[in-house]
Design a protein around this motif. Structure first.
Motif, PDB file in Angstrom:
ATOM      1  N   THR A  23       1.114  -1.145  -0.189  1.00 61.67           N
ATOM      2  CA  THR A  23       0.092  -0.118   0.081  1.00 61.67           C
ATOM      3  C   THR A  23       1.043   1.190   0.022  1.00 61.67           C
ATOM      4  OG1 THR A  23      -0.160  -0.153   2.374  1.00 61.67           O
ATOM      5  CG2 THR A  23      -1.873  -1.227   1.321  1.00 61.67           C
ATOM      6  N   ASP A  68      -4.494   5.238   3.180  1.00 59.08           N
ATOM      7  CA  ASP A  68      -6.050   5.345   2.308  1.00 59.08           C
ATOM      8  C   ASP A  68      -6.138   4.540   1.059  1.00 59.08           C
ATOM      9  OD1 ASP A  68      -7.081   7.351   4.389  1.00 59.08           O
ATOM     10  OD2 ASP A  68      -6.191   8.922   3.222  1.00 59.08           O
ATOM     11  N   THR A  69      -5.005   3.787   0.873  1.00 57.99           N
ATOM     12  CA  THR A  69      -5.126   2.867  -0.221  1.00 57.99           C
ATOM     13  C   THR A  69      -5.097   1.514   0.140  1.00 57.99           C
ATOM     14  OG1 THR A  69      -2.607   2.720  -0.566  1.00 57.99           O
ATOM     15  CG2 THR A  69      -3.886   4.470  -1.648  1.00 57.99           C
ATOM     16  N   ASN A  70      -5.753   0.853  -0.752  1.00 57.02           N
ATOM     17  CA  ASN A  70      -5.689  -0.897  -0.450  1.00 57.02           C
ATOM     18  C   ASN A  70      -4.685  -1.397  -1.287  1.00 57.02           C
ATOM     19  OD1 ASN A  70      -8.029  -0.520   1.097  1.00 57.02           O
ATOM     20  ND2 ASN A  70      -9.397  -0.119  -0.395  1.00 57.02           N
ATOM     21  N   SER A  71      -4.280  -2.501  -0.731  1.00 53.33           N
ATOM     22  CA  SER A  71      -3.403  -3.263  -1.506  1.00 53.33           C
ATOM     23  C   SER A  71      -4.120  -4.224  -2.623  1.00 53.33           C
ATOM     24  CB  SER A  71      -2.527  -4.341  -0.667  1.00 53.33           C
ATOM     25  OG  SER A  71      -3.399  -5.325   0.069  1.00 53.33           O
ATOM     26  N   GLN A  91      -8.378  -0.890 -11.038  1.00 48.83           N
ATOM     27  CA  GLN A  91      -7.552  -0.568  -9.744  1.00 48.83           C
ATOM     28  C   GLN A  91      -6.569  -1.493  -9.662  1.00 48.83           C
ATOM     29  OE1 GLN A  91     -10.392  -0.423  -6.507  1.00 48.83           O
ATOM     30  NE2 GLN A  91     -10.281   1.741  -6.344  1.00 48.83           N
ATOM     31  N   TYR A 121      -2.588  -0.288 -10.365  1.00 49.56           N
ATOM     32  CA  TYR A 121      -1.670  -0.720  -9.412  1.00 49.56           C
ATOM     33  C   TYR A 121      -0.328  -1.792  -9.808  1.00 49.56           C
ATOM     34  CZ  TYR A 121      -0.589  -0.171  -4.195  1.00 49.56           C
ATOM     35  OH  TYR A 121      -0.195   0.209  -3.034  1.00 49.56           O
TER      36      TYR A 121
END
Length: 191
Positions: free
Chosen positions: A37, A41-44, A142, A146
């Motif tokens: 991450t 505030d971000t998700n893996s 996403q 990512y």
């Protein structure tokens, strides 16, 4: 062809396409990259997979007979990472997709106008499918985005590679006009 039959066939191909895109993105990463991450505030990718799977299991288990937001679902818990291996991530990914695609495969065209509920809000089956046709690709996008950022070496493009649009279009326009779902060629290209 009957529009409802055509619709079901089309959405099945669309969902399979996005499933494959997610898998191809995940396959390009080292296992530890699935858990990265960039801030609080971000998700893996692992957490995104956990959320997708939780949503699919909740929405599509007993799809026609129970509310799509199951009492047993812990949505907030989906955003807490308790996964530790790539195998765990892929097992959860497949569990969700198997549930969802199984429910989709079981649908009959005449059921598309039936009413189902998600959090007590009525949806036709078509509306419920369309809701997920926006939701699941959103999260797959996403994952792909990512994964491209995390990739340490050259990225194997999952769409038309940069600076290849002209040759791609030339190949397409050199073919006879046909009526088919775009995913047919994409599945071959991605395999």
């Amino acid at each position: 062809m009957n529009a409802t039959i055509s619709y079901l066939e089309s959405v099945k191909k669309q969902f399979l396409y996005y499933k494959i895109l997610g898998e191809k993105a995940i396959d390009q990463l080292e296992p530890e990259q699935l858990f990265v991450t960039v801030n609080e505030d971000t998700n893996s990718i692992a957490v995104i997979v956990k959320h997708l799977s939780g949503n699919m299991l909740s929405r599509w288990t007993d799809f026609l007979t129970t509310d799509g937001e199951k009492e047993t679902r812990n949505r907030d818990g989906e955003f807490e990472n308790d996964l530790h291996t790539k195998d765990q991530v892929l097992t959860l990914w497949n569990k969700g997709w198997d549930c969802f695609l199984g429910a989709l495969d079981s649908l009959k065209p005449e059921q598309l106008s039936e009413i189902i509920y998600i959090r007590n809000e009525g949806h036709t089956v078509i509306e419920a499918i369309n809701r997920q046709l926006a939701h699941y690709p959103y999260h797959v996008g996403q994952i792909v985005f990512y994964a491209k950022q995390l990739k340490n070496s050259e990225w194997d493009s999952l769409s038309i590679p940069k600076n290849k649009s002209n040759s791609y279009n030339a190949d397409k326009f050199a073919q006879e006009k046909t009526i088919k779902n775009f995913t047919e060629e994409e599945f071959r290209r991605l395999k």
